[in-house]
Design an enzyme around this catalytic site. Structure first.
Site, PDB file in Angstrom:
ATOM      1  N   HIS A 143      36.262  44.217  42.400  1.00 11.76           N
ATOM      2  CA  HIS A 143      36.533  42.774  42.501  1.00 11.76           C
ATOM      3  C   HIS A 143      35.435  42.092  43.315  1.00 11.76           C
ATOM      4  O   HIS A 143      34.888  41.058  42.906  1.00 11.76           O
ATOM      5  CB  HIS A 143      37.899  42.579  43.162  1.00 11.76           C
ATOM      6  CG  HIS A 143      38.243  41.164  43.487  1.00 11.76           C
ATOM      7  ND1 HIS A 143      39.090  40.399  42.706  1.00 11.76           N
ATOM      8  CD2 HIS A 143      37.869  40.355  44.522  1.00 11.76           C
ATOM      9  CE1 HIS A 143      39.220  39.201  43.251  1.00 11.76           C
ATOM     10  NE2 HIS A 143      38.487  39.149  44.349  1.00 11.76           N
ATOM     11  N   GLU A 144      35.104  42.676  44.466  1.00 11.94           N
ATOM     12  CA  GLU A 144      34.098  42.067  45.345  1.00 11.94           C
ATOM     13  C   GLU A 144      32.698  42.146  44.744  1.00 11.94           C
ATOM     14  O   GLU A 144      31.921  41.187  44.832  1.00 11.94           O
ATOM     15  CB  GLU A 144      34.127  42.730  46.720  1.00 11.94           C
ATOM     16  CG  GLU A 144      35.456  42.601  47.453  1.00 11.94           C
ATOM     17  CD  GLU A 144      35.918  41.163  47.623  1.00 11.94           C
ATOM     18  OE1 GLU A 144      35.065  40.251  47.604  1.00 11.94           O
ATOM     19  OE2 GLU A 144      37.130  40.944  47.768  1.00 11.94           O
ATOM     20  N   HIS A 153      32.340  39.424  42.286  1.00  6.52           N
ATOM     21  CA  HIS A 153      32.029  38.143  42.928  1.00  6.52           C
ATOM     22  C   HIS A 153      30.518  38.000  43.109  1.00  6.52           C
ATOM     23  O   HIS A 153      29.933  36.953  42.818  1.00  6.52           O
ATOM     24  CB  HIS A 153      32.694  38.056  44.306  1.00  6.52           C
ATOM     25  CG  HIS A 153      34.066  37.483  44.290  1.00  6.52           C
ATOM     26  ND1 HIS A 153      34.394  36.320  43.635  1.00  6.52           N
ATOM     27  CD2 HIS A 153      35.214  37.901  44.890  1.00  6.52           C
ATOM     28  CE1 HIS A 153      35.683  36.045  43.820  1.00  6.52           C
ATOM     29  NE2 HIS A 153      36.197  36.997  44.581  1.00  6.52           N
ATOM     30  N   GLU A 162      38.641  33.745  41.405  1.00  7.00           N
ATOM     31  CA  GLU A 162      39.426  34.941  41.716  1.00  7.00           C
ATOM     32  C   GLU A 162      39.922  35.609  40.432  1.00  7.00           C
ATOM     33  O   GLU A 162      39.926  36.841  40.330  1.00  7.00           O
ATOM     34  CB  GLU A 162      40.605  34.577  42.618  1.00  7.00           C
ATOM     35  CG  GLU A 162      40.224  34.217  44.038  1.00  7.00           C
ATOM     36  CD  GLU A 162      39.444  35.314  44.737  1.00  7.00           C
ATOM     37  OE1 GLU A 162      39.836  36.501  44.630  1.00  7.00           O
ATOM     38  OE2 GLU A 162      38.433  34.990  45.385  1.00  7.00           O
TER      39      GLU A 162
END
Length: 292
Positions: free
Chosen positions: A146-147, A150, A223
């Site tokens: 997820h990070e 980003h 997100e």
């Protein structure tokens, strides 16, 4: 208290630098002695403060994040867990065609993680001690995905750009509102009186609150995208499992100044939803379940 002090000092220093730049360029004098507005000078002044402040904050974000959270970058792994974290992030970064971010661990019992940095090839990914203790490796892998997503999506830069544009127009419009009210209500004929300054400050606060809903909308949107990225890198079921773990009612978000950077954000109801940096966990899980 230390975090708040660091945040205030940093932002005051940024504002001081930007006011000096505006003064050197002469655009801080957008109101002449008669009180007329030089719209071109005002727009440049607003751009310097709005966009400049946003991107200077972004340029300092890695340093600020480390100071505020106490994150320690892993340079030489001290144990097998740290070595595993480095391997996972390196592999995910390779899949996303970006340079491997710095990997850090920060103290805290909450389950959270964040990514920041002005350049996607010089970013920082950090996880909390609480996350490592309370999640399985499959779930941690999904959080890291997820990070890293980003970073690969350039979300930090895009969010700074959105924030900068919004800030620019808030500063610009608040001064115009102050000028109009000073002339029409307070009947100031020459120069600008207290009515201008009072109204401009109030207008900037009100417009800033309204404009923040635009920034928060984009924050929620990114997100969902990062969740999809985490699902692609680690697997959809791992990402869903990680989100379910984050939904623990005792879980905590990052300090207010960094809340938008974390993978977990406190949910809200009613009008509060407009100011949420993160969508509700349930909606994020539903979005992943619809993925094919």
């Amino acid at each position: 208290m230390k975090r708040v002090g660091l945040f205030l000092i940093t932002n005051l220093a940024i504002l001081a630098v930007l006011f000096v730049v505006a003064s050197i360029l002469g655009v801080d004098r957008y109101l002449d002695e008669q009180g007329a507005i030089n719209f071109q000078a005002l727009l440049i002044f607003s751009f310097i403060l709005g966009m400049g402040g946003s991107f200077i904050s972004l340029a300092m974000s890695k340093w600020t994040a480390k100071k505020m959270t106490g994150a320690q970058v892993i340079t030489q792994p001290r144990n097998e867990t740290e070595a595993w974290l480095l391997r996972v992030v390196e592999n995910q970064a390779r899949q996303c065609n970006i340079a491997t971010p710095e990997v850090a661990i920060y103290p805290g019992g909450e389950m959270n993680a964040f990514a920041t940095g002005m350049n996607k090839n010089k970013a920082l990914v950090a996880v909390s001690v609480g996350l490592l203790r309370n999640m399985s490796r499959d779930e941690v892998e999904a959080v890291l995905g997820h990070e890293v997503s980003h970073v690969a999506n350039g979300d930090m830069v895009t969010l700074a750009l959105v924030q900068g544009v919004v800030n620019t127009f808030v500063i610009f419009l608040s001064r115009i509102v102050g000028h109009v009210v000073d002339r029409a209500v307070f009947k100031t004929q020459h120069g600008h009186g207290p009515g201008y300054f009072i109204t401009a400050i109030i207008a900037q606060i009100v417009l800033g609150i309204l404009a923040s809903t635009i920034v928060m909308w984009f924050s929620r949107y990114r997100e969902f995208r990062a969740d999809e990225g985490g699902a692609r890198l680690a697997g959809r079921e791992k990402m869903i499992s990680a989100l379910k773990r984050l939904a623990n009612p005792r879980n905590e978000e990052l300090p207010d100044q960094m809340a938008a950077f974390g993978i977990f954000g406190r949910p809200g109801q009613g009008l509060k939803r407009l100011f949420m940096s993160h969508p509700p966990i349930e909606e994020r899980i539903e979005a992943l379940q619809r993925l094919r």
